[in-house]
Scaffold this active site. Structure first.
Site, PDB file in Angstrom:
ATOM      1  N   CYS A 333       0.823  -1.208   0.000  1.00  0.00           N
ATOM      2  CA  CYS A 333       0.000   0.000   0.000  1.00  0.00           C
ATOM      3  C   CYS A 333       0.865   1.269   0.000  1.00  0.00           C
ATOM      4  O   CYS A 333       1.498   1.568  -0.996  1.00  0.00           O
ATOM      5  CB  CYS A 333      -0.987  -0.028   1.158  1.00  0.00           C
ATOM      6  N   HIS A 445      -3.839  -5.408   1.189  1.00  0.00           N
ATOM      7  CA  HIS A 445      -3.480  -5.771   2.554  1.00  0.00           C
ATOM      8  C   HIS A 445      -3.893  -7.221   2.812  1.00  0.00           C
ATOM      9  O   HIS A 445      -4.867  -7.711   2.241  1.00  0.00           O
ATOM     10  CB  HIS A 445      -4.198  -4.869   3.558  1.00  0.00           C
TER      11      HIS A 445
END
Length: 509
Positions: A333, A445
């Site tokens: 991310c 994630h």
């Protein structure tokens, strides 16, 4: 109508979240419809529910313990610090703005309590028992007028409270006595018992202290919980990072995670840390990178500021040195965004800087937008090359939380592709690798929670080091489930559960 039980603490990080999870599993495996609840959570570790709402990771762990699918009603208010005493405010999973501490506490928190009451009403109609968690301490006199997570909730529900202290940090007796002294009489009346947490050694040696506490406070000590090594349960916030190793231990594979000021979702790496052949540690200085077999750049609540921190501290140059040594670098991310050539912020979403140069390790550019993408996803890994060993996994579960849109400016290996978002078919690139495959990243994630990918990645590293692959690593989610059962067993053995049931029995059905 549900019954209630609440855990409040003498301070942050005393074990309220873990005890809430323990009670959720204890009652769930007895057949009770039990649900966790925390009115307001402040944390950078968050999760995305099936409907795309954002909530704190601690309540996700508690939902798992209760054998439930997480939903934002379990954590209706989430505050995510962005720096300079400001936080993004998320109500029922949706961001409503960024506020300073004074703006939130003085003008918004009581409004947020309406969302708390609405969530409680819905849970009250569906469940038999609500296990409530407070935050910090109920005795913070400067915050009590606008508090919506401790005694305001307890008084609203007339919920019995157990007050928890952490003996491992010292001063637990004084903390319990002092907290009770600072409560108002009607608040003290709600406290039905005291719990000593994280005790090391023989609990019989603590019996004189138990007698003292009960005589001094007039409250029963319902138990002494032992210190639990290798708990194996997601931790709530960055306070727990203070207990993480900063240097690798002896292990076949050593994985370093950069520790940035605004690190988020470090639970992404718990599955790696659970492996017996892995030492996962957090990196604050360049010297700690010398032994790393892999370097991970984690997520960030403020990618721009964390990148500038790495640049000022010299850690950015250390990352590039790792790259020149041929060590794999992984970005998740925000960490993935940092690996690119530039970060543009035309709407000043993250900072007052319109453009910041990235590390330049992947040929891509990221532009921050004003809309946060939050979704559970399914993705595929298409031939990721790790030291010449191809990793292909057709179905991996995870979630997205980001405000950046990334485009590629040169050749890359498009190795991570979404197949579903929020349960609907999707075809979108969410991660890439350098042409030589030594650097890769993704917006997803929970990547390493997927057993097939994690096992293939670690075994590729083992083969590169001349070690035989491991074939019996096990199922990470099953490991976590066993941890919840272990925690519940310890809780039932350590606390006076008859006293707990008596407190519950005093509530009208």
């Amino acid at each position: 109508m549900a019954k209630y039980i609440m855990f409040q603490g003498t301070s942050s990080h005393v074990g309220k979240s873990i005890l809430t999870a323990a009670f959720c599993r204890t009652f769930a495996r007895k057949g009770c419809k039990v649900v966790p609840f925390k009115a307001q959570n402040m944390a950078l570790n968050s999760f995305v529910t099936p409907d795309g709402g954002e909530m704190g990771r601690a309540q996700v762990a508690q939902a798992e313990a209760a054998m439930l699918v997480p939903e934002t009603d379990m954590n209706p208010v989430l505050l995510k610090p962005v720096g300079n005493s400001r936080s993004q405010v998320i109500i029922r999973g949706v961001p409503v703005g960024t506020m300073s501490a004074s703006e939130y506490h003085l003008s918004y928190s009581v409004k947020a309590f309406e969302a708390v009451k609405e969530a409680l009403q819905r849970l009250d109609e569906e469940y038999e028992l609500i296990v409530l968690e407070g935050a910090g301490s109920p005795a913070e006199v400067n915050l009590k007028d606008t508090d919506i997570v401790n005694m305001r909730v307890a008084k609203y529900l007339n919920a019995p409270v157990f007050l928890v202290a952490d003996i491992d940090r010292g001063g637990s007796l004084a903390a319990l006595v002092g907290t009770l002294e600072l409560l108002e009489p009607e608040e003290r009346d709600l406290v039905k018992g005291l719990i000593i947490n994280k005790f090391r050694g023989d609990p019989h040696l603590f019996e004189p202290a138990v007698t003292f506490l009960e005589e001094k406070t007039g409250k029963p000590v319902i138990g002494v919980m032992p210190y639990i090594d290798d708990l194996g349960i997601d931790e709530e916030d960055s306070v727990s990072l203070a207990e993480k190793p900063l240097r690798p231990e002896e292990a076949d594979i050593k994985i370093g995670v950069l520790l940035t000021p605004r690190i988020s979702n470090f639970t992404d790496f718990d599955a790696l840390a659970s492996e017996r052949d892995v030492s996962l540690y957090y990196v604050k200085d360049a010297a700690a990178l010398a032994e790393a077999d892999v370097l991970i750049l984690p997520g960030s609540k403020n990618t721009t500021e964390d990148l500038l921190y790495l640049r000022r501290s010299g850690l950015e140059e250390a990352v590039k040195s790792v790259q020149r040594r041929g060590i794999p670098i992984v970005g998740i991310c925000g960490g993935y965004q940092m690996l690119g050539r530039s970060l543009a912020d035309p709407h000043r979403v993250e900072s007052d800087r319109e453009l910041v140069q990235g590390m330049g390790l992947l040929p891509m550019e990221t532009v921050f937008t004003g809309t946060k993408l939050t979704a559970q996803v399914c993705c595929a890994c298409n031939g990721l090359d790790v030291f010449g060993q191809k990793i292909t996994v057709t179905r991996m579960l995870g979630y997205e939380i980001h405000m950046g849109q990334t485009t590629f400016t040169d050749d890359v290996m498009l190795v991570f592709e979404l197949t579903e978002r929020k349960g609907r078919p999707c075809n979108e690139i969410v991660g890439a690798a350098s042409v030589n495959a030594m650097i890769f990243g993704t917006y997803v994630h929970g990547l390493f929670d997927n057993d097939e990918f994690r096992n293939a990645f670690l075994n590729a590293l083992r083969r590169h080091k001349g070690l035989a692959p491991l074939t019996n690593r096990g199922n990470y989610r099953q490991k976590k489930d066993e941890c919840y059962d272990r925690l519940a067993d310890l809780t039932e053995a350590s606390l006076d559960m008859d006293a707990v049931y008596a407190v519950l029995g005093e509530q009208s059905s």
